[in-house]
Design an enzyme around this catalytic site. Structure first.
Site, PDB file in Angstrom:
ATOM      1  CE1 TYR A 222      -1.338   2.236  -2.422  1.00  0.00           C
ATOM      2  CE2 TYR A 222      -1.962   2.732  -4.693  1.00  0.00           C
ATOM      3  CZ  TYR A 222      -2.248   2.748  -3.335  1.00  0.00           C
ATOM      4  OH  TYR A 222      -3.453   3.265  -2.902  1.00  0.00           O
TER       5      TYR A 222
ATOM      6  CB  SER B 250      -5.703   1.905  -5.694  1.00  0.00           C
ATOM      7  OG  SER B 250      -5.189   2.931  -6.525  1.00  0.00           O
TER       8      SER B 250
END
Length: 266
Positions: A141, A128
């Site tokens: 995350y 990501s």
């Protein structure tokens, strides 16, 4: 012969889009899900739980037995998590790493013996753009995806001698149902972060809803598969999402932090 592709987390979101697109391009695609019997897709599905090594081994063996080879692994399975670090249960942090980080590693470990025997193979880890920076209320995350980025770099060097390539594809915000599957730390009434966290939860969902079409990600994945000498890092997203990584490298830490805080209204 068609390339055999195994993609984890293919029952929804970016994974489903990638798998469906590659299927139309005549790749032999095997998607995975914990409950494949509940999934309706045009490609083959096998049962796989990235938090269970026995499940992973069984799924990989099933694909290799059927096809006699495995050309590409796309490590896509992942989970979102939001919340102030102070308020987020540590057990939920560990669970996120079990899926996003250790789960991805276990799948790589399961496919590497076959790829070594073949003297060829490609592993694509879906990370990501958030993994390049610590984002407020998304710190866990960011950490799990950032950790996978570094493991990708290390493994790339370790397995190159066997003809195996390892790369990562870091998406920004895409219009998927990822927000529905996130673990959201509750907005606790007594929390010191109540107002700012609530505001940012709405902002995160807004970013996903206005994200790009996942087909863009799928087409980049195809380009990576077909590249003779793929890069190690691919960033896929809006210009400002990718540019934010450039800014982090170029700007003093405090200046970059201020930019992020302004963006997240902190």
């Amino acid at each position: 012969m068609s390339k055999v592709v195994l993609i984890t987390g293919a029952s929804s979101g970016i994974g489903k889009s990638i798998a469906s697109y590659l299927h139309t391009k005549n790749y032999k695609v095997y998607g995975t899900s914990r409950n494949p019997q509940n999934v309706s897709v045009p490609f083959s599905m096998v049962a796989l739980d990235v938090t269970c090594p026995e499940s992973i081994q069984k799924a990989v063996e099933e694909v290799v037995t059927k096809e006699g080879k495995l050309d590409v692994l796309i490590n896509n399975a992942g989970k979102g998590i939001t919340g102030p670090i102070e308020d987020t249960p540590t057990d939920e942090m560990r669970a996120n790493f079990e899926t996003n980080f250790f789960g991805a590693i276990e799948v790589m470990k399961a496919v590497l013996p076959t790829m070594r025997t073949q003297k060829s193979g490609l592993i694509i880890n879906t990370t990501s753009i958030a993994g390049y920076m610590g984002l407020p209320f998304r710190g866990i995350y960011s950490a799990s995806k950032g950790a996978l980025e570094l493991v990708t770099e290390a493994l790339s060097m370790e397995v190159k001698q066997f003809g195996i390539r390892v790369v990562n594809a870091a998406p920004g915000d895409f219009a998927t149902n990822i927000a529905a599957g996130r673990y959201h730390t509750p907005v606790f009434e007594e929390s010191a972060y109540k107002e700012k966290y609530a505001e940012n939860l709405a902002l995160m969902d807004e970013h996903v809803d206005s994200g790009k079409d996942p087909i863009i990600m799928a087409k980049v994945i195809e380009q990576i598969i077909e590249a003779k000498n793929p890069k190690i890092h691919y960033k896929i997203g809006a210009f400002m999402e990718k540019f934010s990584i450039v800014l982090k490298r170029a700007l003093p830490d405090k200046v970059y932090e201020k930019l992020l805080m302004n963006h997240y209204k902190l």
